[in-house]
Design a protein around this motif. Structure first.
Motif, PDB file in Angstrom:
ATOM      1  N   LEU A 150       0.820  -1.224   0.000  1.00 47.59           N
ATOM      2  CA  LEU A 150       0.000   0.000   0.000  1.00 47.59           C
ATOM      3  C   LEU A 150       0.849   1.267   0.000  1.00 47.59           C
ATOM      4  O   LEU A 150       0.359   2.326   0.358  1.00 47.59           O
ATOM      5  N   ASP A 152       1.893   3.367  -2.147  1.00 50.23           N
ATOM      6  CA  ASP A 152       1.383   4.550  -2.849  1.00 50.23           C
ATOM      7  C   ASP A 152       0.225   5.172  -2.098  1.00 50.23           C
ATOM      8  O   ASP A 152       0.136   6.382  -1.921  1.00 50.23           O
ATOM      9  N   THR A 153      -0.677   4.264  -1.650  1.00 55.85           N
ATOM     10  CA  THR A 153      -1.853   4.766  -0.949  1.00 55.85           C
ATOM     11  C   THR A 153      -1.434   5.512   0.310  1.00 55.85           C
ATOM     12  O   THR A 153      -1.926   6.613   0.592  1.00 55.85           O
ATOM     13  N   ASN A 156      -0.055   8.791  -0.515  1.00 51.79           N
ATOM     14  CA  ASN A 156      -1.114   9.758  -0.812  1.00 51.79           C
ATOM     15  C   ASN A 156      -1.734  10.313   0.455  1.00 51.79           C
ATOM     16  O   ASN A 156      -2.005  11.503   0.579  1.00 51.79           O
ATOM     17  N   ILE A 157      -1.933   9.392   1.410  1.00 52.79           N
ATOM     18  CA  ILE A 157      -2.588   9.822   2.652  1.00 52.79           C
ATOM     19  C   ILE A 157      -1.683  10.808   3.394  1.00 52.79           C
ATOM     20  O   ILE A 157      -2.113  11.887   3.812  1.00 52.79           O
ATOM     21  N   TRP A 189      -8.231  12.121   1.242  1.00 52.01           N
ATOM     22  CA  TRP A 189      -7.213  11.161   1.673  1.00 52.01           C
ATOM     23  C   TRP A 189      -6.202  10.877   0.571  1.00 52.01           C
ATOM     24  O   TRP A 189      -5.018  10.889   0.776  1.00 52.01           O
ATOM     25  N   ARG A 190      -6.768  10.517  -0.579  1.00 51.44           N
ATOM     26  CA  ARG A 190      -5.934   9.958  -1.629  1.00 51.44           C
ATOM     27  C   ARG A 190      -5.591  10.981  -2.701  1.00 51.44           C
ATOM     28  O   ARG A 190      -4.562  10.908  -3.317  1.00 51.44           O
ATOM     29  N   TYR A 191      -6.475  11.924  -2.908  1.00 52.79           N
ATOM     30  CA  TYR A 191      -6.301  12.822  -4.056  1.00 52.79           C
ATOM     31  C   TYR A 191      -6.735  14.246  -3.718  1.00 52.79           C
ATOM     32  O   TYR A 191      -7.374  14.490  -2.695  1.00 52.79           O
ATOM     33  N   PRO A 205      -3.408  12.600  -7.651  1.00 56.14           N
ATOM     34  CA  PRO A 205      -2.954  11.885  -6.450  1.00 56.14           C
ATOM     35  C   PRO A 205      -2.071  12.807  -5.600  1.00 56.14           C
ATOM     36  O   PRO A 205      -1.249  13.548  -6.143  1.00 56.14           O
TER      37      PRO A 205
END
Ligand code: CMP
Length: 509
Positions: A150, A152-153, A156-157, A189-191, A205
């Motif tokens: 995770l 990348d996720t 992003n967060i 959160w992500r974008y 992102p």
């Protein structure tokens, strides 16, 4: 144990009671204080209902002392803790914090709620006797695996969190990211979502915003939002830049245009001297960044009409080839036209009126073209003089400087001349001469000037008379400047003394 007593003992647990209490408070507070929050409470309400419904099978299994009880207990725990944290988060972030004037970003709220849910599960589970050490040991490996996949996720967060916390990009800002520009409508959160002028929503992102160069448009510390725009246009070389710039400036500065800042004022600049055109840029500051295209269009329209009114055509995009057959006749005709033009200017000069046509023609032959733009200095007080100037068009200001003060002593127009003093006496320039408009002068070098004086001694007398006249004027101006300077010095001394006296006696100014 019977079913009913099992149900009672399940329902009387701390978690269930606390959940009931928090749910009632959060739902009623959201109903009255934060109606927008009701949508967000749907999920915790659903989880709470699941928790309450699961009490029935849990009681049933407990009464039968079934081994499946443990599974239902885990589900009860999860639903209970998640619902509880959801309600508590709502109470804290939508009801209590706004009351004390704090508005936490959505993403911060989400992170806090998620962490609280995790901690809640661990605490409640350990109370109920689940073995957490093995859970944590296995979850460390699991976390590593999940964390890796995770990456990348998570990036992003963290990016979203950092953007919110350091305020580098805010909702409402206009940003440009690699050629795409738009208004930041939300940071999740992500974008981060950007609303472009074409009514598109770009989903960017958060890691991109952290890694790449982002330009926040129109933002400058301590200033209202405004973004500088440059509208380019070109005109032909035969129109002097000062004339083009004046025409455009006055049209754009006179009547305000919607979404164009009044300060700094819109203004034109000469950006380039192209191969066949003068290239200009009209600079203005846009106040509503969403209105870029209509405002650019309005500004271009104004430029178009301003130039048409001034009789200045836009340059043709095509290359023009001027073909002329060079011949002796043509060259002679051109020379004679130019000569006549100069002769006409010289014959308008009062001082040369006494000259014979032959002398005037000889003088004309020695004249050299000297055009100046508005604001340029033609001679500087104290410099060595090489030329005599005859003004063919435009206005110049003759200024003298004394005791650190400067003043204009004369304005000279077409048919006047200046620069004679240095050439006649060898003294440094007695004044500074500045172009007030675009000025076209002809200049005469020292040998040519001396030749003329030698041939026409009467002219020397005329010049001497003028020298005295102009010298007297300068002297008068110099005396006035000296008097003015000493008056200013007295005023400064008086102010200084007053300040010292006030300081000494501690008096208020
Ligand atoms: P020069 O001293 O060579 O350079 C500056 C010029 O300003 C000077 O010659 C005169 O031509 C001009 N000048 C000086 N004083 C005056 C005046 N009082 N009125 C008009 N022109 C002046």
């Amino acid at each position: 144990m019977g079913f009913w007593s099992a149900l009672q003992s399940e329902a009387a647990r701390g978690l269930t009671l606390a959940l009931l209490l928090v749910a009632v408070v959060a739902l009623s507070a959201a109903g009255t204080v934060a109606p927008d929050e009701r949508r967000r409470l749907r999920l915790p309400t659903l989880l709470a209902l699941m928790h309450f419904l699961l009490l029935v099978p849990a009681a049933f299994l407990r009464a039968r002392e079934s081994t499946y009880l443990i599974g239902v207990e885990v589900a009860l725990l999860l639903f209970g803790v998640f619902a509880m944290v959801g309600f508590a988060g709502s109470l804290a972030f939508a009801v209590l914090l706004p009351r004390i004037g704090l508005r936490a970003p959505h993403i911060l709220r989400d992170v806090v709620v998620a962490s609280a849910a995790l901690i809640g599960i661990l605490v409640v589970a350990s109370h109920r006797g689940f073995n957490l050490t093995s859970l944590i040991a296995t979850s460390a490996v699991l976390t590593a695996v999940v964390g890796f996949s995770l990456q990348d996720t998570l990036g992003n967060i963290m990016g979203g969190l950092a953007l919110q916390l350091d305020n580098s990009i805010r909702v409402g800002d206009w940003i440009d990211l690699d050629g795409v520009s738009g208004r930041v409508s939300e940071i999740r959160w992500r974008y981060t979502a950007l609303e472009t002028r074409d009514w598109e929503t770009e989903i960017v992102p958060n890691t991109r915003l952290m890694k790449e160069r982002v330009t926040v448009l129109g933002r400058r510390a301590g200033e209202a939002r405004k973004w500088r725009r440059t509208i380019r246009f070109s005109s032909e070389y035969r129109f002097p830049p000062t004339q083009v710039i004046d025409a455009v400036d006055s049209s754009l500065q006179e009547i305000p245009i919607a979404n164009v800042a009044l300060v700094p004022r819109p203004h034109a600049l000469l950006l380039d001297l192209g191969p066949s055109t003068c290239d200009y840029g009209l600079r203005y500051w846009l106040t509503d960044l969403a209105a870029m295209e209509p405002t650019d269009s309005e500004v271009r329209t104004r430029i178009h009409f301003a130039l048409r009114r001034a009789g200045i055509p836009f340059s043709l995009p095509a290359q023009s080839l001027f073909v002329t057959t060079e011949s002796d006749d043509r060259r002679a005709a051109e020379r004679s036209l130019d000569f006549e033009r100069r002769l006409a200017v010289l014959s308008r000069v009062d001082l040369f009126k006494s000259l014979e046509r032959r002398d005037l023609e000889r003088l004309t032959e020695r004249l050299v073209d000297a055009p100046f733009a508005r604001g340029e200095t033609l001679t500087r007080q104290g410099a060595v003089g090489h030329w005599l100037y005859v003004v063919a068009a435009g206005t110049v200001s003759v200024r003298i400087r004394s005791d650190d003060l400067e003043r204009e002593i004369a304005r000279l127009n077409e048919g006047s001349f200046f620069g004679e003093m240095s050439l006649m006496t060898g003294a440094p320039r007695s004044a500074t001469v500045v172009a007030l408009t675009d000025v076209h002068c002809y200049r005469l070098d020292k040998p040519a000037f001396q030749e003329v004086l030698r041939d026409s001694p009467a002219l020397a007398e005329e010049f001497a008379r003028l020298l005295v006249e102009r010298g007297a004027e300068r002297e008068r101006a110099r005396e006035e400047l000296t008097a003015e300077a000493s008056r200013q010095r007295r005023q400064t001394d008086q102010r200084d003394l007053l300040q010292r006296i006030r300081g000494f006696f501690g008096l208020e100014p």
